[in-house]
Scaffold this motif. Structure first.
Motif, PDB file in Angstrom:
ATOM      1  N   ASP A   1     -80.293 -24.692 -37.996  1.00 21.13           N
ATOM      2  CA  ASP A   1     -79.387 -24.777 -39.143  1.00 21.13           C
ATOM      3  C   ASP A   1     -78.180 -25.661 -38.871  1.00 21.13           C
ATOM      4  N   THR A   2     -77.942 -26.047 -37.612  1.00 22.24           N
ATOM      5  CA  THR A   2     -76.746 -26.842 -37.302  1.00 22.24           C
ATOM      6  C   THR A   2     -77.038 -28.332 -37.202  1.00 22.24           C
ATOM      7  N   VAL A   3     -78.291 -28.719 -37.048  1.00 19.09           N
ATOM      8  CA  VAL A   3     -78.606 -30.145 -36.889  1.00 19.09           C
ATOM      9  C   VAL A   3     -78.503 -30.850 -38.229  1.00 19.09           C
ATOM     10  N   SER A   4     -78.218 -32.168 -38.180  1.00 21.33           N
ATOM     11  CA  SER A   4     -77.966 -32.898 -39.426  1.00 21.33           C
ATOM     12  C   SER A   4     -79.235 -33.104 -40.239  1.00 21.33           C
ATOM     13  N   VAL A   5     -80.362 -33.376 -39.571  1.00 17.26           N
ATOM     14  CA  VAL A   5     -81.610 -33.605 -40.297  1.00 17.26           C
ATOM     15  C   VAL A   5     -82.162 -32.262 -40.768  1.00 17.26           C
ATOM     16  N   HIS A   6     -82.390 -32.125 -42.063  1.00 15.97           N
ATOM     17  CA  HIS A   6     -82.865 -30.864 -42.618  1.00 15.97           C
ATOM     18  C   HIS A   6     -83.550 -31.114 -43.937  1.00 15.97           C
ATOM     19  N   ARG A   7     -84.325 -30.146 -44.403  1.00 15.78           N
ATOM     20  CA  ARG A   7     -84.981 -30.313 -45.700  1.00 15.78           C
ATOM     21  C   ARG A   7     -83.912 -30.488 -46.776  1.00 15.78           C
ATOM     22  N   PRO A   8     -84.193 -31.269 -47.822  1.00 16.41           N
ATOM     23  CA  PRO A   8     -83.159 -31.658 -48.794  1.00 16.41           C
ATOM     24  C   PRO A   8     -82.395 -30.502 -49.435  1.00 16.41           C
ATOM     25  N   SER A   9     -83.081 -29.403 -49.798  1.00 20.88           N
ATOM     26  CA  SER A   9     -82.388 -28.289 -50.469  1.00 20.88           C
ATOM     27  C   SER A   9     -81.395 -27.617 -49.532  1.00 20.88           C
ATOM     28  N   PHE A  10     -81.824 -27.370 -48.287  1.00 19.20           N
ATOM     29  CA  PHE A  10     -80.922 -26.754 -47.314  1.00 19.20           C
ATOM     30  C   PHE A  10     -79.769 -27.690 -47.000  1.00 19.20           C
ATOM     31  N   TYR A  11     -80.090 -28.974 -46.826  1.00 14.54           N
ATOM     32  CA  TYR A  11     -79.066 -29.967 -46.491  1.00 14.54           C
ATOM     33  C   TYR A  11     -77.984 -29.997 -47.565  1.00 14.54           C
ATOM     34  N   ALA A  12     -78.396 -30.021 -48.842  1.00 17.27           N
ATOM     35  CA  ALA A  12     -77.442 -30.079 -49.958  1.00 17.27           C
ATOM     36  C   ALA A  12     -76.554 -28.833 -49.982  1.00 17.27           C
ATOM     37  N   ASN A  13     -77.150 -27.652 -49.795  1.00 15.33           N
ATOM     38  CA  ASN A  13     -76.377 -26.408 -49.838  1.00 15.33           C
ATOM     39  C   ASN A  13     -75.380 -26.325 -48.685  1.00 15.33           C
ATOM     40  N   ARG A  14     -75.822 -26.716 -47.496  1.00 16.14           N
ATOM     41  CA  ARG A  14     -74.931 -26.681 -46.330  1.00 16.14           C
ATOM     42  C   ARG A  14     -73.802 -27.696 -46.498  1.00 16.14           C
ATOM     43  N   PHE A  15     -74.127 -28.883 -47.000  1.00 19.05           N
ATOM     44  CA  PHE A  15     -73.146 -29.942 -47.253  1.00 19.05           C
ATOM     45  C   PHE A  15     -72.077 -29.431 -48.224  1.00 19.05           C
ATOM     46  N   LEU A  16     -72.505 -28.832 -49.343  1.00 20.92           N
ATOM     47  CA  LEU A  16     -71.562 -28.341 -50.363  1.00 20.92           C
ATOM     48  C   LEU A  16     -70.711 -27.187 -49.840  1.00 20.92           C
ATOM     49  N   LYS A  17     -71.310 -26.314 -49.070  1.00 24.99           N
ATOM     50  CA  LYS A  17     -70.556 -25.178 -48.522  1.00 24.99           C
ATOM     51  C   LYS A  17     -69.446 -25.666 -47.596  1.00 24.99           C
ATOM     52  N   PHE A  18     -69.760 -26.643 -46.757  1.00 25.71           N
ATOM     53  CA  PHE A  18     -68.766 -27.186 -45.822  1.00 25.71           C
ATOM     54  C   PHE A  18     -67.634 -27.872 -46.577  1.00 25.71           C
ATOM     55  N   MET A  19     -67.995 -28.671 -47.607  1.00 27.51           N
ATOM     56  CA  MET A  19     -66.974 -29.401 -48.368  1.00 27.51           C
ATOM     57  C   MET A  19     -66.074 -28.454 -49.151  1.00 27.51           C
ATOM     58  N   SER A  20     -66.666 -27.421 -49.760  1.00 31.64           N
ATOM     59  CA  SER A  20     -65.890 -26.525 -50.637  1.00 31.64           C
ATOM     60  C   SER A  20     -65.057 -25.503 -49.874  1.00 31.64           C
ATOM     61  N   SER A  21     -65.410 -25.233 -48.616  1.00 38.24           N
ATOM     62  CA  SER A  21     -64.676 -24.201 -47.865  1.00 38.24           C
ATOM     63  C   SER A  21     -63.855 -24.740 -46.703  1.00 38.24           C
ATOM     64  N   ARG A  22     -64.348 -25.788 -46.026  1.00 41.65           N
ATOM     65  CA  ARG A  22     -63.651 -26.279 -44.833  1.00 41.65           C
ATOM     66  C   ARG A  22     -62.850 -27.554 -45.090  1.00 41.65           C
ATOM     67  N   VAL A  23     -63.322 -28.402 -45.998  1.00 43.80           N
ATOM     68  CA  VAL A  23     -62.674 -29.701 -46.199  1.00 43.80           C
ATOM     69  C   VAL A  23     -61.721 -29.672 -47.383  1.00 43.80           C
ATOM     70  N   PHE A  24     -62.203 -29.276 -48.553  1.00 39.09           N
ATOM     71  CA  PHE A  24     -61.396 -29.286 -49.777  1.00 39.09           C
ATOM     72  C   PHE A  24     -61.024 -27.862 -50.175  1.00 39.09           C
ATOM     73  N   ARG A  25     -59.738 -27.685 -50.513  1.00 39.20           N
ATOM     74  CA  ARG A  25     -59.260 -26.346 -50.875  1.00 39.20           C
ATOM     75  C   ARG A  25     -58.327 -26.418 -52.079  1.00 39.20           C
ATOM     76  N   LYS A  26     -58.210 -25.294 -52.769  1.00 40.22           N
ATOM     77  CA  LYS A  26     -57.310 -25.214 -53.924  1.00 40.22           C
ATOM     78  C   LYS A  26     -55.918 -24.835 -53.471  1.00 40.22           C
ATOM     79  N   ILE A  27     -54.927 -25.453 -54.110  1.00 40.90           N
ATOM     80  CA  ILE A  27     -53.543 -25.025 -53.899  1.00 40.90           C
ATOM     81  C   ILE A  27     -53.349 -23.727 -54.668  1.00 40.90           C
ATOM     82  N   GLN A  28     -52.929 -22.678 -53.969  1.00 38.27           N
ATOM     83  CA  GLN A  28     -52.691 -21.388 -54.625  1.00 38.27           C
ATOM     84  C   GLN A  28     -51.320 -21.400 -55.290  1.00 38.27           C
TER      85      GLN A  28
END
Length: 413
Positions: free
Chosen positions: A366-393
């Motif tokens: 689950d940590t390697v970059s090469v992955h099936r497209p559905s898993f890759y997309a979900n992991r990519f979005l989870k990382f962006m929405s929780s670790r990279v981009f955040r809402k100002i409270q």
């Protein structure tokens, strides 16, 4: 990813030697690009406008440009070459969709010398930038060019429905043939403007296996960091609620499009300009004695590309912000964010499946970059929405939460 040698690249640290790609010098390649595109776009103006038909996606036009010139082509100082243009009418439509007039396209690519960029990745591709910051010209492998050709009908449909996207915007696909060698090229939008210094630059995939910039990369003047570096260096990038929602809506939609095409291993190219450091010398770049102005191509800036209010996005796109998205650090430093999804010409084919299966036996799959497209997309979005981009409270919301908690505490007593 392929090594430089596999792609036919032979660079040298000796500055007196010109860089070559597949035995072709960079100057000859740049000259052939400008001559070929100049001819093919000029030739297109004689063809009447009409709706794009299915067969238009599979048309390949070819012209021979001998060094001594011909009835159709000018003389030049480079080796004889043949220039192929893929789906010329379809790409003309794409350019029109983004407000690129034929004269402007020719002016951007052919009028001034192309700027060669240092190779930002391990793919071995050469990158050229037009002097007005509008377009990137990238060499691609045969399989990538072939995949883009197959992608064109679906890509056409997606652009029609949604010109506001962070996906790469392809404006042309070409091939230069000379001395028995094929060099394939794509013309794309430029994500990071030269006129603002990027204090931080990242290539993010949402994976953690070996996702740290190498020592050699870190020694560069403007290194490209990776996922683990971002986690170490930033506590997220903070946006107001409306901008955050617009950005995540765009990323979610784009990832679903990529998943439908069975595409994976793409990255988010992220540039961060710190406004509080903009007074430093060199943070605003001067090109040819004057500061460059913002990009003119429609939906080309980060602010225009996200799924927000179109009018609001255009109002915020000025020569000062260069179309960057306003953001803050957790310390309230003001930032401008530039971003785009890159490297989408990788389909999840047999070799990629094999690569993932082998790595999964040794490492956490689950940590390697090469992955099936559905898993890759979900992991990519989870990382962006929780670790990279955040809402100002909002502070008012926080006060309400504390007040409710206080009242509830009093009632229990």
């Amino acid at each position: 990813m392929s090594s430089a040698n596999e792609n036919g690249v032979s660079g040298s640290s000796n500055n007196s030697r010109e860089k070559t790609y597949k035995k072709t010098t960079s100057s000859a390649l740049k000259g052939a690009i400008q001559l070929g595109i100049g001819y093919t776009v000029g030739n297109l103006t004689s063809k009447p406008d009409r709706d794009v038909l299915m067969q238009d996606f599979y048309v390949v036009e070819s012209v021979f440009l001998p060094s001594e010139g011909s009835n159709l082509t000018p003389a030049h100082h480079y080796p004889d070459f043949r220039f192929k243009t893929y789906a010329p009418l379809a790409f003309r439509y794409f350019r029109e969709l983004f407000g690129i007039k034929p004269d402007d396209y020719l002016y951007s690519i052919c009028k001034e010398p192309l700027i060669e960029l240092s190779n930002p990745g391990a793919s071995g591709s050469l990158f050229y930038l037009t002097s007005d910051d509008e377009f990137i010209i990238k060499t691609v492998q045969h399989k990538e060019a072939e995949f883009l050709q197959k992608l064109l009908p679906g890509y056409y449909m997606n652009l029609n429905q949604n010109p506001r996207t962070l996906l790469p915007k392809f404006y042309g696909l070409y091939c230069i043939q000379s001395g028995g060698i094929n060099i394939r090229l794509v013309v794309m939008n430029n994500v990071l403007p030269r006129s603002l210094k990027m204090h931080y630059k990242y290539d993010l995939k949402g994976s953690t296996y070996k996702r740290r910039a190498s020592r050699k990369e870190r020694e560069k003047a403007c290194p490209t960091y990776k996922d683990l570096d971002f986690v170490d260096m930033h506590d997220g990038l903070y946006f107001d609620t409306e901008t955050y929602n617009a950005l995540m809506k765009t990323l979610q939609r784009d990832c679903r499009v990529l998943e439908s095409f069975k595409i994976m291993d793409y990255s988010l190219l992220l540039g961060v300009h710190v406004l509080d450091q903009s007074h430093r010398v060199g943070d605003v770049n001067i090109v040819d004695g004057k500061r460059t102005v913002g990009q003119k191509v429609l939906y080309s800036t980060a602010m225009e590309s996200i799924q927000g209010d179109g009018k609001a996005a255009e109002a915020l796109t000025t020569d000062d912000t260069m179309g960057g998205i306003p953001a803050k650090t957790h310390r309230d430093e003001k930032l401008l964010i530039f971003l785009g999804i890159i490297d989408i010409l990788q389909s999840y084919r047999f070799m990629k499946k094999l690569e993932h299966s082998w790595k999964a036996l040794v490492y956490d799959g689950d940590t390697v970059s090469v992955h099936r497209p559905s898993f890759y997309a979900n992991r990519f979005l989870k990382f962006m929405s929780s670790r990279v981009f955040r809402k100002i409270q909002r502070k008012s919301t926080t006060r309400c939460v504390h007040l409710i908690a206080y009242i509830c505490g009093c009632e229990k007593e």
